[in-house]
Design an enzyme around this catalytic site. Structure first.
Site, PDB file in Angstrom:
ATOM      1  N   THR A  20       0.853  -1.192   0.000  1.00 41.39           N
ATOM      2  CA  THR A  20       0.000   0.000   0.000  1.00 41.39           C
ATOM      3  C   THR A  20       0.889   1.243   0.000  1.00 41.39           C
ATOM      4  OG1 THR A  20      -0.183   0.314   2.408  1.00 41.39           O
ATOM      5  CG2 THR A  20      -1.675  -1.294   1.381  1.00 41.39           C
ATOM      6  N   GLY A  21       0.323   2.364  -0.435  1.00 40.04           N
ATOM      7  CA  GLY A  21       1.129   3.581  -0.546  1.00 40.04           C
ATOM      8  C   GLY A  21       2.205   3.439  -1.605  1.00 40.04           C
ATOM      9  N   ALA A  22       1.890   2.725  -2.705  1.00 40.89           N
ATOM     10  CA  ALA A  22       2.908   2.342  -3.691  1.00 40.89           C
ATOM     11  C   ALA A  22       3.219   3.417  -4.712  1.00 40.89           C
ATOM     12  CB  ALA A  22       2.445   1.072  -4.408  1.00 40.89           C
ATOM     13  N   SER A  23       2.600   4.584  -4.628  1.00 42.57           N
ATOM     14  CA  SER A  23       2.782   5.585  -5.681  1.00 42.57           C
ATOM     15  C   SER A  23       3.904   6.577  -5.408  1.00 42.57           C
ATOM     16  CB  SER A  23       1.469   6.349  -5.909  1.00 42.57           C
ATOM     17  OG  SER A  23       1.062   7.003  -4.715  1.00 42.57           O
ATOM     18  N   SER A  24       4.541   6.511  -4.225  1.00 40.26           N
ATOM     19  CA  SER A  24       5.652   7.426  -3.951  1.00 40.26           C
ATOM     20  C   SER A  24       6.464   6.917  -2.769  1.00 40.26           C
ATOM     21  CB  SER A  24       5.150   8.848  -3.661  1.00 40.26           C
ATOM     22  OG  SER A  24       4.444   8.894  -2.437  1.00 40.26           O
ATOM     23  N   GLY A  25       7.642   7.509  -2.593  1.00 40.34           N
ATOM     24  CA  GLY A  25       8.456   7.289  -1.413  1.00 40.34           C
ATOM     25  C   GLY A  25       8.805   5.835  -1.138  1.00 40.34           C
TER      26      GLY A  25
ATOM     27  N   GLY B 103       6.927   3.237  -0.285  1.00 46.41           N
ATOM     28  CA  GLY B 103       6.091   2.247  -0.944  1.00 46.41           C
ATOM     29  C   GLY B 103       6.509   2.019  -2.385  1.00 46.41           C
TER      30      GLY B 103
ATOM     31  N   TYR C 217       1.338  12.968  14.065  1.00 43.15           N
ATOM     32  CA  TYR C 217       1.994  11.856  13.374  1.00 43.15           C
ATOM     33  C   TYR C 217       2.642  10.918  14.395  1.00 43.15           C
ATOM     34  CZ  TYR C 217       5.295   9.404  10.318  1.00 43.15           C
ATOM     35  OH  TYR C 217       6.016   8.437   9.654  1.00 43.15           O
TER      36      TYR C 217
END
Length: 366
Positions: free
Chosen positions: A16-21, A23, A158
């Protein structure tokens, strides 16, 4: 029952969160290693482009447009993995949203929304993965932070979310062990990582946001994740700086509080007003296939501490962590000394000069 994990090249891995950084880096690295990857994020254009990129390189990937704060979306991720590959072996919860600002200046509604992704999204993913892996066996890898152990001023919400991630992950691990389920549950706790984190954060400060040193490359986290996907591990600190901060906070908590209050507040603010980097990821998708950020500080491409700790070299790992802790104390002492001289002489140092002074940490901790 202990988990018997497959080599990465034989796995189906959900990220998950695979579109940047982190991930994105993890997904690419897993695909390069031969894993079949199920990519999830809110940014459909980025996911489609990444999937095509992996396939052109000879890899195997599929994607799901999903907001992990919606449990039905998370169930669709699992269903896609089952429909396409017959199931999955590792589930990596990376998706997160970021906020900067004093707690009293940050709307509670934004904090709640951040928890929806960072805590509830991770909880949904972990429970979905646990249900699937109890019969199949495999790994759940949750991305926490050094903030899971040591709260960071100006990122209080956070930090609270990552403390919650630690508590949930530890409890889930114990319950699965009690059931003798063949599932490894790992909490990865990175230090500051060179990703677009600050650019994607919602910022309630009067200055532009940045990350405090030391900084590590996102590949250091991706390598740690893939190692935990193959070999069961409980906790993984990425970067000796993360371990040093956690150790100092545990053994000298009051000193750590003072260091955070004095040094880490200015270290997270740049000497310029906030400027628009595009949408923040609390209010809208921001993934556009960017792995790295734009920081004017040294970035360590590897972590000797993390490599040693994951390979069981406890002595080397402890020495590396201790070295980073000592370096942090030395730099903090220099920071306080210079600040005192500045006040006494009446000639102050600029924020940038102080930042560069404390920014020597990465050089000393390599």
């Amino acid at each position: 029952m202990s988990a018997e994990l497959k080599p990465v090249e034989d796995q189906v891995m959900v990220v998950t969160g695979a579109s940047s950084g982190i991930g994105l880096t993890t997904a690419r690295m897993a695909a390069d290693r031969g894993a079949k990857v199920v990519l999830a994020a809110r940014s459909e254009d980025a996911l489609r482009e990444l999937t095509e990129e992996i396939r052109r390189s000879g890899g195997d990937a599929t994607y799901v447009v999903a907001d992990v704060s919606d449990r039905e979306d998370v169930r669709r991720i699992a269903a896609e993995a089952v429909d396409t590959y017959g199931g999955f072996d590792t589930w990596v919860n990376v998706a997160g949203t970021f906020l900067y600002g004093k707690l009293e200046d940050t709307p509670v509604e934004d904090m709640r929304e951040q928890f929806d992704t960072n805590v509830w999204g991770l909880l949904y993913g972990s429970l979905e993965a646990a249900d699937h892996l109890k019969e199949r066996g495999g790994a759940i890898i949750n991305i926490g932070s050094v903030a899971s152990d040591e709260a960071i001023p100006l990122q209080g919400s956070y930090s609270a979310s990552k403390h919650a991630v630690k508590g949930f992950t530890d409890a889930l691990r114990m319950e699965l062990e009690n059931e003798d389920a063949p599932v490894s549950v790992t909490l990865v706790k990175p230090a500051s990582i060179d990703t677009p984190y600050a650019d994607h954060a919602k910022n309630y400060m009067e200055q532009d946001a940045t990350l405090p040193p030391p900084l590590y490359a996102p590949e250091t986290v991706a390598r740690a994740i893939l190692d935990a996907a193959e070999r069961p591990q409980r906790d993984v600190y990425v970067g000796g700086g993360a371990k040093g901060m956690a150790a100092l906070g545990h053994y000298a908590s009051r000193l750590m509080d003072k260091m955070m209050a004095s040094a880490f507040v200015p270290l997270q603010r740049r000497d310029e007003p906030p400027h628009a980097h595009g949408p923040n990821n609390l209010d809208a998708p921001t993934g556009d296939l960017e792995e790295r950020g734009d920081y004017d500080r040294h970035v360590s491409e590897t972590s000797a501490y993390t490599a040693a700790s994951q390979r069981g070299s406890l002595t080397k790992a402890l020495l590396a962590g201790a070295g980073v802790g000592a370096a942090a104390l030395a730099v903090y002492a220099r920071y306080r000394s210079r600040r005192g001289r500045s006040k006494g002489s009446g000639t102050g140092h600029s924020e940038t000069e102080r930042r560069h002074s404390v920014g020597e940490i990465p050089q000393q901790s390599r």
